[in-house]
Design a protein around this motif. Structure first.
Motif, PDB file in Angstrom:
ATOM      1  N   GLU A  43     -61.223  29.701 -35.422  1.00 32.40           N
ATOM      2  CA  GLU A  43     -60.685  29.990 -34.093  1.00 32.40           C
ATOM      3  C   GLU A  43     -60.110  28.770 -33.370  1.00 32.40           C
ATOM      4  OE1 GLU A  43     -59.053  31.780 -31.092  1.00 32.40           O
ATOM      5  OE2 GLU A  43     -59.783  32.793 -32.890  1.00 32.40           O
ATOM      6  N   PRO A  44     -60.761  27.610 -33.357  1.00 33.52           N
ATOM      7  CA  PRO A  44     -60.156  26.467 -32.641  1.00 33.52           C
ATOM      8  C   PRO A  44     -58.808  26.042 -33.237  1.00 33.52           C
ATOM      9  CG  PRO A  44     -62.490  26.053 -33.062  1.00 33.52           C
ATOM     10  CD  PRO A  44     -62.112  27.296 -33.831  1.00 33.52           C
ATOM     11  N   ILE A  45     -58.670  26.182 -34.539  1.00 35.74           N
ATOM     12  CA  ILE A  45     -57.420  25.816 -35.202  1.00 35.74           C
ATOM     13  C   ILE A  45     -56.343  26.847 -34.892  1.00 35.74           C
ATOM     14  CG2 ILE A  45     -56.338  25.410 -37.458  1.00 35.74           C
ATOM     15  CD1 ILE A  45     -59.253  24.416 -38.302  1.00 35.74           C
ATOM     16  N   ARG A  46     -56.707  28.118 -34.966  1.00 34.47           N
ATOM     17  CA  ARG A  46     -55.750  29.178 -34.609  1.00 34.47           C
ATOM     18  C   ARG A  46     -55.300  29.017 -33.158  1.00 34.47           C
ATOM     19  NH1 ARG A  46     -54.635  32.916 -37.844  1.00 34.47           N
ATOM     20  NH2 ARG A  46     -54.159  34.554 -36.378  1.00 34.47           N
ATOM     21  N   ALA A  47     -56.261  28.699 -32.295  1.00 31.68           N
ATOM     22  CA  ALA A  47     -55.936  28.540 -30.872  1.00 31.68           C
ATOM     23  C   ALA A  47     -54.968  27.373 -30.663  1.00 31.68           C
ATOM     24  CB  ALA A  47     -57.213  28.329 -30.055  1.00 31.68           C
ATOM     25  N   ALA A  48     -55.176  26.275 -31.369  1.00 32.72           N
ATOM     26  CA  ALA A  48     -54.257  25.124 -31.247  1.00 32.72           C
ATOM     27  C   ALA A  48     -52.860  25.502 -31.720  1.00 32.72           C
ATOM     28  CB  ALA A  48     -54.787  23.928 -32.041  1.00 32.72           C
ATOM     29  N   MET A  49     -52.783  26.252 -32.811  1.00 31.17           N
ATOM     30  CA  MET A  49     -51.475  26.688 -33.317  1.00 31.17           C
ATOM     31  C   MET A  49     -50.816  27.668 -32.356  1.00 31.17           C
ATOM     32  SD  MET A  49     -50.586  25.116 -36.016  1.00 31.17           S
ATOM     33  CE  MET A  49     -49.282  26.198 -36.609  1.00 31.17           C
ATOM     34  N   GLN A  50     -51.581  28.632 -31.860  1.00 34.89           N
ATOM     35  CA  GLN A  50     -51.024  29.613 -30.932  1.00 34.89           C
ATOM     36  C   GLN A  50     -50.548  28.955 -29.644  1.00 34.89           C
ATOM     37  OE1 GLN A  50     -54.410  32.204 -30.764  1.00 34.89           O
ATOM     38  NE2 GLN A  50     -53.677  33.494 -32.445  1.00 34.89           N
ATOM     39  N   GLN A  51     -51.342  28.025 -29.141  1.00 33.66           N
ATOM     40  CA  GLN A  51     -50.956  27.333 -27.916  1.00 33.66           C
ATOM     41  C   GLN A  51     -49.681  26.517 -28.127  1.00 33.66           C
ATOM     42  OE1 GLN A  51     -53.768  24.442 -26.433  1.00 33.66           O
ATOM     43  NE2 GLN A  51     -52.770  24.354 -24.457  1.00 33.66           N
ATOM     44  N   GLY A  52     -49.620  25.771 -29.223  1.00 33.77           N
ATOM     45  CA  GLY A  52     -48.433  24.964 -29.498  1.00 33.77           C
ATOM     46  C   GLY A  52     -47.178  25.808 -29.638  1.00 33.77           C
TER      47      GLY A  52
END
Length: 173
Positions: A115-124
């Motif tokens: 989830e933290p990695i997906r969130a970083a990608m989604q945010q970017g």
């Protein structure tokens, strides 16, 4: 800023730079913090002073997205509307050339489910999409939303072309 704090900031930057290279070259799951530490010429415990492996990837991704956003903002702030799209393309091409491992890292991270990695990608990706769409809208481009989707899709094709070393996939402009 105190001298010690400056050194810590520089070491964090060194660690993130090393992580980008290590993760891009051998993959997030295969890479170890020991390999990152070796690349950064520091001890593994010093890496853990700042990061877990997952938080190191998240920080690396945030660095890569911020590079794109900053480059796009420079183009948006200095380019006439009629040259906007080609200016953004050229800025991205320059990033792909100068920071290839950051783009490869983003490509890998697209498939990571933590989830933290997906969130970083989604945010970017969301920040880039919003920035480009607003710039296209401000430039008076018809159907800025569809134009933005097309622009981002072409960017993904550029990534694939670079990663696979298949320049024939690139659209000639």
């Amino acid at each position: 800023m105190a001298k010690g704090n400056s050194a810590s900031v520089n070491r964090r930057t060194d660690i993130v730079s090393a992580a980008i290279d290590v993760f891009a070259e051998i993959g997030y799951y295969r890479a170890t913090t020991a390999q990152v530490a070796e690349r950064a010429a520091i001890s593994q415990p010093y890496v853990y002073k700042f990061f877990t492996k997952e938080s190191l990837l998240v920080e690396s991704l945030q660095v890569s997205w911020q590079r794109i956003i900053q480059a796009f903002r420079r183009v948006i702030d200095t380019t006439e509307p009629e040259g906007l799209e080609i200016g953004l393309i050229r800025a991205y091409e320059a990033i792909m050339h100068a920071h290839r491992n950051e783009i490869l890292l983003q490509m890998q991270a697209q498939t990571i489910r933590e989830e933290p990695i997906r969130a970083a990608m989604q945010q970017g990706m969301s920040q880039v999409k919003q920035l480009v769409e607003e710039a296209f809208r401000q430039a008076g481009m018809p159907d800025a939303e569809a134009k933005t989707t097309d622009f981002l899709a072409r960017g993904q094709l550029c990534n694939v072309s670079m990663a696979m070393e298949m320049p024939e996939l690139m659209i000639k402009r």
